[in-house]
Structure formats: C-alpha cells, structure tokens
Design a protein around this motif. Structure first.
Motif, PDB file in Angstrom:
ATOM      1  N   ASP A   1       0.807  -1.220   0.000  1.00  0.00           N
ATOM      2  CA  ASP A   1       0.000   0.000   0.000  1.00  0.00           C
ATOM      3  C   ASP A   1       0.840   1.268   0.000  1.00  0.00           C
ATOM      4  O   ASP A   1       0.340   2.344   0.373  1.00  0.00           O
ATOM      5  CB  ASP A   1      -0.934   0.004   1.212  1.00  0.00           C
ATOM      6  N   PHE A   2       2.109   1.173  -0.414  1.00  0.00           N
ATOM      7  CA  PHE A   2       2.992   2.338  -0.344  1.00  0.00           C
ATOM      8  C   PHE A   2       2.453   3.494  -1.188  1.00  0.00           C
ATOM      9  O   PHE A   2       2.360   4.635  -0.710  1.00  0.00           O
ATOM     10  CB  PHE A   2       4.407   1.972  -0.809  1.00  0.00           C
ATOM     11  N   VAL A   3       2.107   3.229  -2.442  1.00  0.00           N
ATOM     12  CA  VAL A   3       1.610   4.287  -3.319  1.00  0.00           C
ATOM     13  C   VAL A   3       0.332   4.883  -2.760  1.00  0.00           C
ATOM     14  O   VAL A   3       0.172   6.113  -2.694  1.00  0.00           O
ATOM     15  CB  VAL A   3       1.374   3.743  -4.743  1.00  0.00           C
ATOM     16  N   GLU A   4      -0.586   4.035  -2.347  1.00  0.00           N
ATOM     17  CA  GLU A   4      -1.845   4.501  -1.770  1.00  0.00           C
ATOM     18  C   GLU A   4      -1.603   5.352  -0.532  1.00  0.00           C
ATOM     19  O   GLU A   4      -2.259   6.389  -0.330  1.00  0.00           O
ATOM     20  CB  GLU A   4      -2.715   3.295  -1.415  1.00  0.00           C
ATOM     21  N   SER A   5      -0.649   4.928   0.303  1.00  0.00           N
ATOM     22  CA  SER A   5      -0.345   5.665   1.522  1.00  0.00           C
ATOM     23  C   SER A   5       0.198   7.061   1.203  1.00  0.00           C
ATOM     24  O   SER A   5      -0.211   8.052   1.822  1.00  0.00           O
ATOM     25  CB  SER A   5       0.665   4.886   2.362  1.00  0.00           C
ATOM     26  N   VAL A   6       1.121   7.145   0.240  1.00  0.00           N
ATOM     27  CA  VAL A   6       1.689   8.439  -0.135  1.00  0.00           C
ATOM     28  C   VAL A   6       0.609   9.356  -0.701  1.00  0.00           C
ATOM     29  O   VAL A   6       0.519  10.541  -0.334  1.00  0.00           O
ATOM     30  CB  VAL A   6       2.824   8.254  -1.163  1.00  0.00           C
ATOM     31  N   CYS A   7      -0.223   8.815  -1.593  1.00  0.00           N
ATOM     32  CA  CYS A   7      -1.292   9.629  -2.184  1.00  0.00           C
ATOM     33  C   CYS A   7      -2.235  10.143  -1.111  1.00  0.00           C
ATOM     34  O   CYS A   7      -2.690  11.304  -1.170  1.00  0.00           O
ATOM     35  CB  CYS A   7      -2.059   8.799  -3.219  1.00  0.00           C
ATOM     36  N   ARG A   8      -2.520   9.311  -0.133  1.00  0.00           N
ATOM     37  CA  ARG A   8      -3.431   9.706   0.937  1.00  0.00           C
ATOM     38  C   ARG A   8      -2.833  10.839   1.777  1.00  0.00           C
ATOM     39  O   ARG A   8      -3.529  11.797   2.143  1.00  0.00           O
ATOM     40  CB  ARG A   8      -3.734   8.489   1.813  1.00  0.00           C
TER      41      ARG A   8
ATOM     42  N   ALA B   1       2.879  18.192  -4.434  1.00  0.00           N
ATOM     43  CA  ALA B   1       3.650  16.960  -4.644  1.00  0.00           C
ATOM     44  C   ALA B   1       4.856  17.172  -5.544  1.00  0.00           C
ATOM     45  O   ALA B   1       5.836  16.423  -5.465  1.00  0.00           O
ATOM     46  CB  ALA B   1       2.745  15.867  -5.227  1.00  0.00           C
ATOM     47  N   SER B   2       4.819  18.192  -6.381  1.00  0.00           N
ATOM     48  CA  SER B   2       5.956  18.450  -7.276  1.00  0.00           C
ATOM     49  C   SER B   2       7.193  18.897  -6.508  1.00  0.00           C
ATOM     50  O   SER B   2       8.300  18.898  -7.043  1.00  0.00           O
ATOM     51  CB  SER B   2       5.585  19.519  -8.307  1.00  0.00           C
ATOM     52  N   LYS B   3       7.006  19.276  -5.234  1.00  0.00           N
ATOM     53  CA  LYS B   3       8.133  19.671  -4.390  1.00  0.00           C
ATOM     54  C   LYS B   3       8.605  18.532  -3.490  1.00  0.00           C
ATOM     55  O   LYS B   3       9.488  18.726  -2.652  1.00  0.00           O
ATOM     56  CB  LYS B   3       7.735  20.865  -3.508  1.00  0.00           C
ATOM     57  N   LEU B   4       8.013  17.356  -3.672  1.00  0.00           N
ATOM     58  CA  LEU B   4       8.387  16.185  -2.874  1.00  0.00           C
ATOM     59  C   LEU B   4       9.209  15.238  -3.727  1.00  0.00           C
ATOM     60  O   LEU B   4       8.821  14.883  -4.845  1.00  0.00           O
ATOM     61  CB  LEU B   4       7.132  15.462  -2.373  1.00  0.00           C
ATOM     62  N   LYS B   5      10.348  14.851  -3.192  1.00  0.00           N
ATOM     63  CA  LYS B   5      11.260  13.979  -3.943  1.00  0.00           C
ATOM     64  C   LYS B   5      11.665  12.805  -3.062  1.00  0.00           C
ATOM     65  O   LYS B   5      12.043  12.987  -1.905  1.00  0.00           O
ATOM     66  CB  LYS B   5      12.509  14.772  -4.370  1.00  0.00           C
ATOM     67  N   PHE B   6      11.561  11.602  -3.600  1.00  0.00           N
ATOM     68  CA  PHE B   6      11.959  10.405  -2.871  1.00  0.00           C
ATOM     69  C   PHE B   6      13.337   9.952  -3.339  1.00  0.00           C
ATOM     70  O   PHE B   6      13.585   9.841  -4.546  1.00  0.00           O
ATOM     71  CB  PHE B   6      10.960   9.272  -3.107  1.00  0.00           C
ATOM     72  N   GLU B   7      14.216   9.696  -2.368  1.00  0.00           N
ATOM     73  CA  GLU B   7      15.539   9.168  -2.684  1.00  0.00           C
ATOM     74  C   GLU B   7      15.530   7.658  -2.484  1.00  0.00           C
ATOM     75  O   GLU B   7      15.231   7.169  -1.392  1.00  0.00           O
ATOM     76  CB  GLU B   7      16.607   9.824  -1.801  1.00  0.00           C
ATOM     77  N   LEU B   8      15.862   6.932  -3.538  1.00  0.00           N
ATOM     78  CA  LEU B   8      15.871   5.472  -3.523  1.00  0.00           C
ATOM     79  C   LEU B   8      17.260   4.955  -3.856  1.00  0.00           C
ATOM     80  O   LEU B   8      17.973   5.547  -4.669  1.00  0.00           O
ATOM     81  CB  LEU B   8      14.877   4.920  -4.555  1.00  0.00           C
ATOM     82  N   THR B   9      17.638   3.861  -3.241  1.00  0.00           N
ATOM     83  CA  THR B   9      18.912   3.222  -3.579  1.00  0.00           C
ATOM     84  C   THR B   9      18.685   2.182  -4.673  1.00  0.00           C
ATOM     85  O   THR B   9      17.555   1.748  -4.921  1.00  0.00           O
ATOM     86  CB  THR B   9      19.528   2.528  -2.358  1.00  0.00           C
ATOM     87  N   GLU B  10      19.764   1.767  -5.309  1.00  0.00           N
ATOM     88  CA  GLU B  10      19.655   0.732  -6.335  1.00  0.00           C
ATOM     89  C   GLU B  10      19.167  -0.585  -5.752  1.00  0.00           C
ATOM     90  O   GLU B  10      18.456  -1.342  -6.411  1.00  0.00           O
ATOM     91  CB  GLU B  10      21.015   0.537  -7.013  1.00  0.00           C
ATOM     92  N   THR B  11      19.523  -0.855  -4.513  1.00  0.00           N
ATOM     93  CA  THR B  11      19.044  -2.075  -3.860  1.00  0.00           C
ATOM     94  C   THR B  11      17.521  -2.081  -3.793  1.00  0.00           C
ATOM     95  O   THR B  11      16.873  -3.097  -4.059  1.00  0.00           O
ATOM     96  CB  THR B  11      19.616  -2.187  -2.438  1.00  0.00           C
ATOM     97  N   THR B  12      16.943  -0.938  -3.461  1.00  0.00           N
ATOM     98  CA  THR B  12      15.489  -0.822  -3.402  1.00  0.00           C
ATOM     99  C   THR B  12      14.866  -1.033  -4.771  1.00  0.00           C
ATOM    100  O   THR B  12      13.891  -1.773  -4.927  1.00  0.00           O
ATOM    101  CB  THR B  12      15.090   0.565  -2.867  1.00  0.00           C
ATOM    102  N   ILE B  13      15.442  -0.415  -5.772  1.00  0.00           N
ATOM    103  CA  ILE B  13      14.877  -0.474  -7.113  1.00  0.00           C
ATOM    104  C   ILE B  13      14.924  -1.884  -7.687  1.00  0.00           C
ATOM    105  O   ILE B  13      13.953  -2.383  -8.269  1.00  0.00           O
ATOM    106  CB  ILE B  13      15.609   0.509  -8.041  1.00  0.00           C
ATOM    107  N   PHE B  14      16.036  -2.572  -7.487  1.00  0.00           N
ATOM    108  CA  PHE B  14      16.209  -3.867  -8.141  1.00  0.00           C
ATOM    109  C   PHE B  14      15.684  -5.039  -7.320  1.00  0.00           C
ATOM    110  O   PHE B  14      15.796  -6.184  -7.738  1.00  0.00           O
ATOM    111  CB  PHE B  14      17.681  -4.082  -8.500  1.00  0.00           C
ATOM    112  N   ALA B  15      15.084  -4.750  -6.169  1.00  0.00           N
ATOM    113  CA  ALA B  15      14.434  -5.822  -5.425  1.00  0.00           C
ATOM    114  C   ALA B  15      13.241  -6.357  -6.203  1.00  0.00           C
ATOM    115  O   ALA B  15      12.892  -7.531  -6.105  1.00  0.00           O
ATOM    116  CB  ALA B  15      13.996  -5.312  -4.053  1.00  0.00           C
TER     117      ALA B  15
END
Length: 384
Positions: free
Chosen positions: A213-220, A229-243
């Motif tokens: 529910d991550f996307v739903e939680s963020v949207c809520r 939301a255009s001023k909100l930026k999420f930093e992700l690592t490659e480990t997160t992306i390639f999981a």
C-alpha cells in the motif's frame, strides 16, 4: 525425519535419531563438544543432541541422554536460534557457534525496538534539514533527515537507530512519519516568497517502498495535507529499485502522476546504475560522497564525476554532488558544471528554525545569476 531431508552431511549422520519437524527448513549444525544442533520452523523447534569427543566423533545421541544429563540441562533453544541466524546472515551452508555477544546484541536490539515504539507513540521524532544549493549557492531545497529527541540521551542521529528499525516493521512507521512531516512542511511553505520554491528530499527504505500500500499511503498523505507533490522527492537506492524491477517501475510511474519526483541515491557505487537510468523513471542522481571526497587531486575520481555529470546532462537528469565539505571540492565541481551540491561546506543538518535562517542568509548573499554576470556557464537543471 529422513536422512535425505538434511542438507548437511553432519546432520544426517548425527541427528537421525533426534530431529523432527513438520514444516520449514532452517538447519543449524554445531559440531563441537557438548553442542546441540537444531532445526527451527516457524514457532516450532525440536532439538537433537549429540555428544562429540575432542576429535569430533559422535559418541552419543539423544537416545543415550541418561548418561549425559549435565550438558542437556544446559541446553537452551535461544542460543541455537541465534547461532542459526548468525550463520544465515553470513552465508548459507556453514557452521556457526553461539557466543554470548550474540545474545547481548539481540537483547540490545530488542531494547531499542521497545524504545522506538514508545518514541513513535510519544512523538519524539523530528526532522532536520540539510540544505542543497545550486552553483551560485542559492538554496533550492533540502534533504529531510530524521532525528530522535530522546528524553534522557538527547538528540540521536539516524545511524544509531535506523539499522534496528530496518530489521522490523518499525522502519515503515518511521518512514511514513517522515513523509507526513515533509508534506506538512511543504504545504506550510507553499506560496511563500522565500521558501515556496524549496524541494524536500525524503529517503525511502527498501522495506517501506515494497509495502503493497505504499503508493496509496503516499497519495493519501499528499491529499490530506494538500501538499504540492511536485516539491516532494523520494531518494531510492539501487538495492530498493532492483528488489522488484517491474513492481518498482509501476510504483514510480503511479507516483509521478501526482507530481512526486525521484532521485537515485549513492549513484556510482552499485553494479546496475546504468540500467537504473535506462529503465526507471528517475529524475535525478546523487553522486556518491566517496567520489566527491577525492575529487580534488585524484584524476580517477575527477574523471568519473565529470563523466557522470556529462551523462546526466545528455539524459536530461538533474545531478546532486553530496558530501561537499571543502572549498576546493566546490570549485572543481563548479568548473565541471555540476548544477547542485550538498554537504557540510554549506551547512550541517539543521532544525527547522536554523534551516530557514540559513536559507534567508544565502538568499541575501547569493552570487549573481550567470545571465546577470554575462557568463556562459552551463544551464542549471531544476531538481523537481
């Protein structure tokens, strides 16, 4: 259980008499004098015992326990569990021995988890902000960093509690708190002539991002605070992306629809960086501090950073160099055309009041824009 069910030769020979389990498959073998070997599955555990001589030869199994009551009285399932998970944390198919430090570390971790739960309930967490600036030292945003305002130990940095939180579901609750506070802050700044342009970057852990529910939680949360939301930026690592590549891409695209942007953190240290840039809707990369630290006077680091900046420009991506601590680093990055920088040179992470004062100070003392000084410097990329 049958001998063929064991994955270790030692277990098959030594514990055919005493180990049985209806499900699961975690196995721990401990071939020393008076050691116990066990198999854990869910909440069930049955211990098979074997007594070894100094050469490691099995002299008795738990079918002969009457003659070996003393070692059996010392038997405890918890050391077996800790030994097993220590082995699994290092690598599969190897021997690990219980040591008291394992239990000490486990108890310490449990204590921190209990305190973290209490801290969430009592609102002891707060955000600090580390400023990000453009080539003219103008503030363009900040990275939002969690701090624990402990009632007796004072302000605690994330390195002392985030690793514990990441081993439990607490990281999801803490991560949601950070997103909520960031959205609340962005809404407060919206329309302000001094702060309305600032972009807040939030670190998202792999465990949090992989929640269904991550996307739903963020949207809520964004909707709740009516945050830009255009001023909100999420930093992700490659480990997160390639999981989960397919799942990650889908989530990023859904969040982009409401305006959220994404930065690839610690860029350059992973083995799949270019694939990330090719396949994922990433807006920005953060050049890892390990390259920035050696950039002044190190030809290899300089070449790598220059190449990354050039590559990002060709791909239409923004770039942030993190870990800028010295003036010579800033100068080298500026000469390379690096558009954005972050580090102790500009300021340490600050509480909200001090951070806003820093923004006002830098706005008041900023260098003139390239167009104002007649420079042909490379264009400054937007971080949003």
């Amino acid at each position: 259980m049958n001998q063929g069910e064991w994955s270790h030769p030692f277990g098959a020979n030594a514990l055919t008499d005493g180990v049985s389990c209806s499900r699961g498959g975690d196995t721990s073998t401990l071939p020393r004098m008076d050691d116990a070997a066990g198999r854990v599955a869910g909440n069930e555990m049955r211990i098979g015992v074997c007594i070894l001589d100094k050469r490691g030869t099995v002299v008795a199994t738990n079918g002969d326990v009457q003659g070996f009551l003393h070692p059996l009285q010392k038997l405890d399932t918890w050391p077996s569990i800790l030994g097993m998970y220590s082995s699994k944390a290092c690598a599969r198919n190897q021997v690990s021995f219980f040591a008291q430090r394992m239990e000490d570390a486990s108890r310490q971790r449990m204590s921190v988890e209990i305190e973290l739960n209490r801290a969430l309930q009592l609102g002891q967490f707060c955000l600090y902000y580390q400023i990000q600036v453009d080539r003219n030292s103008r503030p363009i945003g900040a990275e939002a960093l969690i701090r624990w305002n402990h009632p007796t130990r004072g302000l605690i940095g994330p390195t002392q509690f985030i690793p514990v939180a990441e081993q439990s579901s607490l990281i999801c609750a803490i991560g949601k708190l950070v997103i909520r506070e960031a959205c609340k802050q962005l809404k407060e700044w919206e329309g302000d002539v001094n702060f309305g342009h600032l972009v807040l970057a939030v670190n998202v852990s792999a465990r949090q991002f992989q929640q269904r529910d991550f996307v739903e939680s963020v949207c809520r949360i964004v909707h709740e605070y009516k945050a830009p939301a255009s001023k909100l930026k999420f930093e992700l690592t490659e480990t997160t992306i390639f999981a989960d590549i397919a799942g990650t891409a889908a989530k990023l695209l859904q969040l982009r629809e409401i305006g959220v942007r994404f930065s690839l953190d610690d860029f350059g240290v992973g083995y799949s960086s270019l694939l990330c840039l090719h396949d994922m809707p990433i807006d920005q990369i953060k050049i890892d501090r390990s390259f920035v630290n050696n950039i002044a006077g190190n030809a290899k680091s300089e070449a790598i950073v220059r190449t990354l900046i050039s590559l990002s420009r060709e791909l239409g991506l923004s770039v942030v160099a993190e870990g800028v601590e010295r003036e010579e680093q800033r100068q080298v990055l500026d000469n390379m055309g690096c558009p954005l920088q972050q580090g102790y040179l500009y300021n340490v992470p600050q509480a909200k009041k001090e951070f806003l004062q820093t923004v006002l100070r830098l706005n008041a003392s900023r260098s003139p824009l390239p167009a104002e000084r007649g420079s042909s410097c490379a264009a400054i990329f937007s971080s949003s």
